[in-house]
Design a protein around this motif. Structure first.
Motif, mmCIF file in Angstrom:
data_model
loop_
_atom_site.group_PDB
_atom_site.id
_atom_site.type_symbol
_atom_site.label_atom_id
_atom_site.label_comp_id
_atom_site.label_asym_id
_atom_site.label_seq_id
_atom_site.Cartn_x
_atom_site.Cartn_y
_atom_site.Cartn_z
ATOM 1 N N VAL A 6 0.891 -1.167 0.000
ATOM 2 C CA VAL A 6 0.000 0.000 0.000
ATOM 3 C C VAL A 6 0.917 1.199 0.000
ATOM 4 C CG1 VAL A 6 -1.646 1.286 1.406
ATOM 5 C CG2 VAL A 6 -1.813 -1.189 1.252
ATOM 6 N N ALA A 7 0.746 2.099 -0.951
ATOM 7 C CA ALA A 7 1.696 3.208 -1.085
ATOM 8 C C ALA A 7 0.977 4.539 -1.108
ATOM 9 C CB ALA A 7 2.512 3.027 -2.371
ATOM 10 N N GLY A 8 1.198 5.342 -0.091
ATOM 11 C CA GLY A 8 0.700 6.712 -0.080
ATOM 12 C C GLY A 8 -0.802 6.835 -0.205
ATOM 13 N N VAL A 9 -1.519 5.942 0.436
ATOM 14 C CA VAL A 9 -2.971 5.926 0.262
ATOM 15 C C VAL A 9 -3.639 6.957 1.164
ATOM 16 C CG1 VAL A 9 -4.998 4.560 0.877
ATOM 17 C CG2 VAL A 9 -3.257 3.609 -0.628
ATOM 18 N N SER A 10 -4.508 7.756 0.577
ATOM 19 C CA SER A 10 -5.322 8.704 1.343
ATOM 20 C C SER A 10 -6.780 8.503 0.978
ATOM 21 C CB SER A 10 -4.930 10.151 1.034
ATOM 22 O OG SER A 10 -3.609 10.391 1.425
ATOM 23 N N VAL A 11 -7.625 8.589 1.982
ATOM 24 C CA VAL A 11 -9.060 8.438 1.749
ATOM 25 C C VAL A 11 -9.790 9.492 2.566
ATOM 26 C CG1 VAL A 11 -11.082 6.961 2.022
ATOM 27 C CG2 VAL A 11 -8.895 5.964 1.364
ATOM 28 N N ARG A 12 -10.763 10.114 1.916
ATOM 29 C CA ARG A 12 -11.567 11.100 2.633
ATOM 30 C C ARG A 12 -13.033 10.825 2.341
ATOM 31 N NH1 ARG A 12 -10.711 16.166 4.628
ATOM 32 N NH2 ARG A 12 -12.566 17.454 4.720
ATOM 33 N N PHE A 13 -13.847 10.703 3.352
ATOM 34 C CA PHE A 13 -15.291 10.656 3.094
ATOM 35 C C PHE A 13 -16.064 11.218 4.268
ATOM 36 C CE2 PHE A 13 -15.527 7.097 5.895
ATOM 37 C CZ PHE A 13 -14.620 6.140 5.492
ATOM 38 N N GLY A 50 -16.606 14.175 4.995
ATOM 39 C CA GLY A 50 -15.985 15.331 5.618
ATOM 40 C C GLY A 50 -14.843 14.969 6.550
ATOM 41 N N VAL A 51 -14.480 13.718 6.570
ATOM 42 C CA VAL A 51 -13.424 13.277 7.492
ATOM 43 C C VAL A 51 -12.267 12.707 6.682
ATOM 44 C CG1 VAL A 51 -12.846 11.518 9.207
ATOM 45 C CG2 VAL A 51 -14.996 12.775 9.369
ATOM 46 N N GLN A 52 -11.044 13.035 7.086
ATOM 47 C CA GLN A 52 -9.882 12.439 6.441
ATOM 48 C C GLN A 52 -9.628 11.102 7.126
ATOM 49 O OE1 GLN A 52 -8.454 14.042 3.900
ATOM 50 N NE2 GLN A 52 -6.895 12.513 3.490
ATOM 51 N N ALA A 53 -10.033 10.021 6.485
ATOM 52 C CA ALA A 53 -9.945 8.719 7.144
ATOM 53 C C ALA A 53 -8.530 8.165 7.118
ATOM 54 C CB ALA A 53 -10.905 7.742 6.478
ATOM 55 N N LEU A 54 -7.829 8.356 6.014
ATOM 56 C CA LEU A 54 -6.451 7.869 5.914
ATOM 57 C C LEU A 54 -5.606 8.962 5.264
ATOM 58 C CD1 LEU A 54 -6.903 4.242 4.525
ATOM 59 C CD2 LEU A 54 -6.319 4.876 6.853
ATOM 60 N N THR A 55 -4.406 9.167 5.806
ATOM 61 C CA THR A 55 -3.517 10.176 5.226
ATOM 62 C C THR A 55 -2.191 9.545 4.885
ATOM 63 O OG1 THR A 55 -4.536 11.733 6.765
ATOM 64 C CG2 THR A 55 -2.619 12.492 5.536
ATOM 65 N N ASP A 56 -1.957 9.381 3.581
ATOM 66 C CA ASP A 56 -0.634 8.976 3.117
ATOM 67 C C ASP A 56 -0.123 7.740 3.868
ATOM 68 O OD1 ASP A 56 2.646 10.474 2.844
ATOM 69 O OD2 ASP A 56 1.452 9.374 1.373
ATOM 70 N N VAL A 57 -0.897 6.690 3.815
ATOM 71 C CA VAL A 57 -0.542 5.466 4.537
ATOM 72 C C VAL A 57 0.205 4.524 3.606
ATOM 73 C CG1 VAL A 57 -1.499 3.388 5.583
ATOM 74 C CG2 VAL A 57 -2.454 5.623 6.144
ATOM 75 N N SER A 58 1.312 4.008 4.078
ATOM 76 C CA SER A 58 2.078 3.041 3.285
ATOM 77 C C SER A 58 2.462 1.872 4.168
ATOM 78 C CB SER A 58 3.366 3.683 2.740
ATOM 79 O OG SER A 58 3.047 4.789 1.937
ATOM 80 N N GLY A 107 -4.635 -0.075 16.354
ATOM 81 C CA GLY A 107 -4.897 1.339 16.574
ATOM 82 C C GLY A 107 -6.232 1.501 17.249
ATOM 83 N N PRO A 108 -6.456 2.638 17.875
ATOM 84 C CA PRO A 108 -7.733 2.829 18.571
ATOM 85 C C PRO A 108 -8.902 2.841 17.593
ATOM 86 C CG PRO A 108 -6.260 4.722 18.902
ATOM 87 C CD PRO A 108 -5.595 3.817 17.949
ATOM 88 N N ASN A 109 -10.099 2.761 18.143
ATOM 89 C CA ASN A 109 -11.305 2.851 17.328
ATOM 90 C C ASN A 109 -11.345 4.169 16.586
ATOM 91 O OD1 ASN A 109 -12.724 0.580 17.425
ATOM 92 N ND2 ASN A 109 -14.294 1.282 18.845
ATOM 93 N N GLY A 110 -11.759 4.135 15.344
ATOM 94 C CA GLY A 110 -11.839 5.391 14.609
ATOM 95 C C GLY A 110 -10.517 5.788 13.982
ATOM 96 N N ALA A 111 -9.498 4.912 14.130
ATOM 97 C CA ALA A 111 -8.180 5.276 13.624
ATOM 98 C C ALA A 111 -8.079 5.098 12.118
ATOM 99 C CB ALA A 111 -7.125 4.429 14.324
ATOM 100 N N GLY A 112 -8.966 4.311 11.552
ATOM 101 C CA GLY A 112 -8.902 4.113 10.112
ATOM 102 C C GLY A 112 -8.545 2.698 9.711
ATOM 103 N N LYS A 113 -8.522 1.774 10.672
ATOM 104 C CA LYS A 113 -8.111 0.393 10.352
ATOM 105 C C LYS A 113 -9.062 -0.233 9.348
ATOM 106 C CE LYS A 113 -8.256 -1.372 14.518
ATOM 107 N NZ LYS A 113 -8.805 -0.233 15.246
ATOM 108 N N THR A 114 -10.366 -0.044 9.598
ATOM 109 C CA THR A 114 -11.337 -0.664 8.705
ATOM 110 C C THR A 114 -11.257 -0.069 7.306
ATOM 111 O OG1 THR A 114 -12.783 -0.835 10.627
ATOM 112 C CG2 THR A 114 -13.759 -1.268 8.470
ATOM 113 N N ASP A 123 -3.393 5.907 13.876
ATOM 114 C CA ASP A 123 -4.148 6.794 14.750
ATOM 115 C C ASP A 123 -4.584 7.994 13.922
ATOM 116 O OD1 ASP A 123 -3.600 8.626 17.837
ATOM 117 O OD2 ASP A 123 -5.321 7.476 17.133
ATOM 118 N N PHE A 124 -5.862 8.266 13.904
ATOM 119 C CA PHE A 124 -6.391 9.383 13.105
ATOM 120 C C PHE A 124 -5.932 9.315 11.658
ATOM 121 C CE2 PHE A 124 -8.608 11.343 16.309
ATOM 122 C CZ PHE A 124 -7.838 11.495 17.438
#
Lengths: 236, 880
Positions: free
Chosen positions: B644-651, B653-661, B674-681, B847-848
């Motif tokens: 997974v390279a540099g993945v960002s997802v927003r839906f 109004g929330v930035q669910a994932l920021t540049d995750v690799s 990670g805590p609940n709401g961190a973006g694991k799902t 996290d976040f």
């Protein structure tokens, strides 16, 4: 000794074959804040669901203000003074702020006008966003709208399920200030939280839950020591 | 110009009526999730009661209106909600819709009974005869009233849903009925109010429409089907769009009639609603594959080959023996029963095995009869049967095609619209109104002719069809259908293309119905378009359900009923055509609400009580090697299989994932915590294909799959398990894995692969047990086996320890570690941090939406940032 606002005695519950609560004992004295902590999967949300009438207890008792409430439905508990704010945002995302408030008027005798006054007095930001869809509010604002329900109708017990989820620390701090204020006005609060230390800072008592039972209960300072072990396991 | 205005006014008026009724449909569907097929019948019934009060009994108009709309309609709506809708809440579409279908038939039957259609009655328009001159042409008072009423209703509905607490609560109940309860309203009351509102709207539409078109029973009911198209334009939830759709249908029909000079256009006018419906269906975006909500599974008991052989053989033998001695009427009825039985078998295949709904099965039967009539000729060329199957099958495939990506309800709507269109256009055109056509019996050489031998032939045909069906059920397609029915989400992750399977089943079912139709009509030798009415198809589905939709014997019972009813009506002529069938099936609907599995299930249960089988043995305990230290299982790091390279997802109004690799290497176990709401799902969904990243890439074995659908990734070697179990509950443990192997590797059987997979995870001793009986721990192992049999390169595990005891999760960990050791890259999302730390060679902490820590478990565990993330920032301590 005054009757506790909430009492759970040896409550068991689960979903189908899955046993989640394996004999939970818990007391929430009146006008106090109890933080229910523990890792995910421990059963904290299930405990709230059982208290709130959404999941039946397979055995054990739940008492609110001394009254047996096993099997009561959520809408009945409202008149017993229970206000529950579920996990995820406790608002209707496709309705506007004022429409959400109009639904909250069901919990009280007040008119919409009066309800709006009370809500905006405590949360001025909501007034600016009055006609905005609740789903487009920021996470913190949504939780404030959800908490507005606790300001109405003088509830006895407030059940909060992870209101801090997905929110930045600063916003979480604001929300917990509100919760502390509600407790100061006489409402008992049972809050389930992941962010243990933040929750313990406003709590009168802490209870740690693990694998369906309460493993530690006491003053926040006493309970804090056992936290890391419960959450992160292994070498603390 | 004046012609244009006239047609416009007519179109708008009719559109207004469609709008009123379609809004009622949308309201009830949106609040209860049940599509009320009886909506039009309620309107028809209201119109007739209104006629009875105001014309027959001479009540003043206003009083009659008030009585019908203000008293009858609300009572009817509340009764329907209480008796029919609430008991089937949460059940699948094919159950909830037959309940309203039953109501439809009941109202039609009863209305026909009370107000015999032998006399033509009319309902006068309101203020009949009075006109208003508008711009040089006449608009009747009635039309003005309709327009005004529609506007008033639209305004009132808008005010109701925007300004009143009751209306706002109704809208809220669509989103979240639990939260509605928490806010103090009883969700049941809300639903009841919605159905009362829907009923009132239906009755208003009926009373206003009947004077404009004819006051009839069947036609009036079916006219409202035109309103369905409007509701579909509104996506079954938006009132403004519904109104727009209604205007489209109304105006379209009016202009076509008005300006249509050729006969063709006149005919097309009748099918415009169907055309609108199909166009909209093609345009609607596909439904997302959500995981299954709580479902009840029953063991799919299929009789073994010997039992089938004996049972059907006995049937044929009985017919052979009885045929020479039965009185002639019974021979005819028996033949028709078997003919209907074959058509009903097509429903067993489609609805019983495949979980899909068709409301045009008799239309396919009619097409088959038509083909036989032309190709078979007077001599009964058996080729006619082949053409019958081909024609019906092909048409069936075409009808189903637009709906394959959509929810099952849309298929039901499409087939009903198709059936109605065929009624009004095709069959009347081809056979003429009330006309008939000849169908000869297929003649095979050497076989004797005559009614009695035809009876035997039909019995053999039924037996062959039934045996084939049962063999299919036991075989690969049956497993696949069971899997699709139990968990479409899991099938997609195994690489199954759902639309292709659905198309195949629908086409095959239509073909079988075509054959059945040809054979059925050949009994009397003559058919008419009355044999294939849309309402009769609805009755057929209901009869199939009541008989027992998953059983061959249910089909036979249903066939006897369908043949028997007209016979009974001949004895009791006062009841008239079809009434008895409709009435009884209607009453059956109420019974169905209580026992959705039908009579055959009740009979089977009674039989089992009488001859009890021994109680099933308790499940054997899990035998896994305990205390195999995880450290003993070596881990060999291989090359990167998933990245997974540099993945960002927003839906939202929330930035669910920021540049995750992150990377997953063959032979390793990677953990994501990670805590609940961190973006694991969200991250998990990006990896599996349920969520497209806004930026960044997902690479599988070097191939960019960022935009690839789930089933394509499965074909490239990605397998997953689910947090909320998605086992194929009604199949055995072995069949679960076999179905997966067959879907993935194509050949039927795959028995040895399946058994090996079961041995791999240690549950081979559970092979014959229906999966829904497994406790969570063993079900998780089954999901793992099912994933493993696809021979994946990457295995994604979604909270695999969820619901397991500590010991069970450790046992699972052993299996996962050993699977990885064979070269698979395992990636798991987990809350059980302790487990992850023991099992994984690499851990990433979210996290976040950010990865805040990566690496060796020990290092991550002692990282301050990780502690802060889980326990709450030390610096942020709210002061009370």
């Amino acid at each position: 000794m005054t009757t506790p606002v909430l009492e759970l005695r040896n409550v068991r519950a689960g979903y189908g074959d899955l046993q989640v609560l394996r004999g939970v004992d818990l007391v929430v004295p009146s006008a106090s804040v109890v933080a229910l902590l523990g890792p995910n999967g421990a059963g904290k949300s299930t405990a709230l669901a059982v208290i709130g009438g959404r999941v039946p207890a397979s055995s054990g008792c739940v008492h609110v203000d001394g009254h047996h409430v096993n099997g009561a439905r959520p809408e009945d508990l409202v008149s017993s003074g229970v206000c529950q704010i579920p996990e995820g945002r406790g608002v209707f995302p496709n309705l506007t702020v004022v429409e959400n408030l109009r639904i909250w008027t069901h919990c009280t005798d007040q008119s919409l006008h009066e309800v709006e006054e009370v809500a905006y007095a405590r949360f001025p930001r909501l007034q600016e966003r009055r006609t905005q869809l609740a789903g487009t509010l920021s996470g913190g604002e949504q939780q404030m709208l959800a908490l507005a329900r606790a300001l109405l109708g003088s509830p006895r017990l407030l059940l909060l399920d992870e209101i801090s989820m997905g929110l930045a620390p600063k916003v979480v701090a604001e929300l917990f200030e509100v919760v502390a204020g509600l407790a100061a006005s006489g409402i008992a609060v049972l809050l389930v939280e992941q962010f243990a230390r933040t929750a313990l800072a406003v709590a009168d008592y802490g209870a740690i839950m693990s694998r369906g039972v309460i493993t530690a209960i006491g003053q926040p300072a006493d309970v804090a020591d056992q936290l890391e072990g419960a959450y992160l396991g292994g070498a603390a | 110009m004046s012609a244009f205005l006239t047609f416009t006014v007519i179109g708008v008026v009719v559109g207004c009526i469609y709008a009123i009724t379609a809004c009622g449909l949308v309201v009830t569907y949106a609040t209860s999730g049940v599509f009320n097929f009886a909506h039009g019948a309620q309107g028809m019934f209201a119109a007739w009661v209104y006629w009875q009060l105001t014309v027959d009994w001479g009540w003043p108009t206003w009083l009659g209106f008030l009585a019908v709309v203000g008293v009858l309609a609300p009572l009817l709506g509340a009764a329907i909600e209480r008796l029919l809708i609430r008991p089937v809440r949460g059940r699948s579409v094919d159950v909830s819709l037959v309940v309203t279908l039953g109501l439809l038939l009941f109202l039609v039957g009863m209305s026909n009974l009370v107000w015999k259609q032998t006399v033509i009655r009319t309902l006068p328009q309101l203020f009949d005869g009075k006109y208003v001159k508008v711009g040089g042409f006449n608009v009747s008072y009635h039309q003005v009233i309709v327009l005004v009423a529609a506007v008033l209703i639209a305004v009132t509905l808008r005010l109701f849903f925007e300004r009143t607490r009751a209306g706002i609560t109704m809208r809220a109940a669509v989103d979240n009925p639990t939260l509605v309860a928490m806010a103090g309203s009883n969700p049941d009351s809300v639903q009841r109010s919605a159905w009362v509102l829907g009923s009132v709207l239906a009755s208003i539409a009926g009373v206003l429409l009947a004077p404009i078109v004819q006051l009839t029973v069947t036609q009036l009911t079916l006219l409202v089907i035109n309103g369905y198209a409007a509701a579909v334009v509104g996506r079954l939830r938006s009132l403004p769009w519904t109104v727009g759709g209604a205007m489209l249908v109304g105006l379209g029909t009016s202009y076509t009639v008005g300006y249509g000079h050729s006969d063709l256009l006149l005919d097309i006018q009748l099918v415009i609603p169907m055309i609108v419906l199909f166009v909209v269906l093609v345009v609607i975006p596909a439904a997302t594959l959500r995981g299954t909500q709580t479902r009840t599974f029953s063991d799919r008991r299929t009789a073994g080959a010997t039992t089938t052989g004996i049972g059907l053989g006995a049937l044929v033998l009985a017919v052979v023996v009885l045929a020479p001695v039965l009185p002639h009427t019974l021979v005819t009825h028996g033949s028709r029963a078997l003919g209907f039985g074959i058509v009903l078998l097509s429903l067993v295949l489609l609805t019983g095995y495949g979980g899909m709904v068709s409301l045009c099965q008799l239309t396919f039967a009619g097409l088959g009869a038509y083909a036989m009539s032309h190709v078979g000729g007077a001599g009964g060329n058996p080729l006619g049967l082949v053409v019958a199957a081909a024609l019906a099958g092909a048409v069936g495939a075409l009808v189903a095609l637009p709906t394959l990506r959509l929810r099952g309800l849309y298929l039901a709507l499409a087939t009903l619209a198709f059936a109605q269109a065929m009624d009004t256009v095709f069959f009347t055109k081809v056979f003429g109104s009330g006309g008939s056509f000849e169908v000869a019996r297929p003649r095979l050489p050497l076989l004797p002719r005559g009614d009695r031998s035809y009876l035997v032939e039909l019995a053999v045909a039924f037996g062959l069809a039934a045996a084939t069906l049962l063999a299919v059920r036991r075989g690969r397609l049956g497993r696949r259908l069971g899997a699709v029915d139990d968990s479409p989400a899991a099938c997609a992750t195994l690489g199954l293309s759902l639309p292709a399977t659905k198309l195949l089943v629908f086409g095959a079912s239509a073909a079988l119905a075509g054959i059945g139709g040809a054979l059925l009509v050949a009994v009397p030798g003559q058919g008419s378009n009355n044999d294939f009415l849309a309402l009769s198809s609805a009755a057929l589905l209901l009869v199939a359900r009541i008989g027992g939709i998953t059983s061959v014997s249910g089909a036979l019972l249903g066939g006897i009923f369908m043949a028997g009813m007209p016979a009974l009506q001949q004895e009791v002529p006062q009841l008239g055509e079809y009434q008895l069938t409709f009435l009884l099936t209607g009453l059956g609907a109420v019974a169905l609400a209580r026992q959705p599995d039908g009579i055959a299930a009740d009979l089977a249960r009674a039989f089992r009580r009488r001859f009890p089988t021994p109680a099933p043995a308790p499940l054997p305990a899990l035998e896994l090697p305990t205390h195999v230290e995880l450290a003993e299982v070596p881990v060999q790091e291989g090359h990167v299989v998933l990245s997974v390279a540099g993945v960002s997802v927003r839906f939202g109004g929330v930035q669910a994932l920021t540049d995750v690799s992150l990377e997953a290497r063959a032979g390793t176990v990677t953990g994501i915590i990670g805590p609940n709401g961190a973006g694991k799902t969200t991250l998990f969904n990006v990896m599996t294909g349920l969520q497209r990243p806004d930026s960044g890439h997902v690479l599988l074995g070097g191939i960019d799959v960022s935009k690839a659908a789930t089933h394509k990734r499965a074909r490239l070697g990605l397998a997953r398990t689910f947090q909320r179990l998605e086992v194929f509950g009604s199949l055995t443990v072995l069949d679960n894995v076999r179905a997966a192997a067959e879907i993935r590797h194509g050949r039927a059987g795959q028995l040895d692969m399946a058994e090996a997979a079961l041995r791999r995870v240690g549950i081979e001793h559970l092979a014959g047990i229906p999966a829904h009986r497994l406790p969570t721990g063993q079900a998780r192992l089954l999901e793992l086996a099912r994933a493993l049999v696809t021979q994946p390169r990457v295995l994604l595990l979604d909270e695999p320890a969820s619901g397991l005891s500590h010991e069970e999760s450790l046992e699972l960990a052993v299996v996962i570690r050993s699977v990885a050791a064979e070269g698979v890259a395992a990636v798991l999302v987990e809350h059980d941090v302790d487990l992850v730390m023991r099992l994984c060679s690499t851990v990433h902490v979210l996290d976040f939406g950010d990865v805040i820590s990566s690496g060796d478990p020990v290092d991550v565990q002692s990282d301050d940032r990780v502690r802060a993330a889980y326990l709450g920032d030390e610096a942020v301590v709210a002061v009370a």
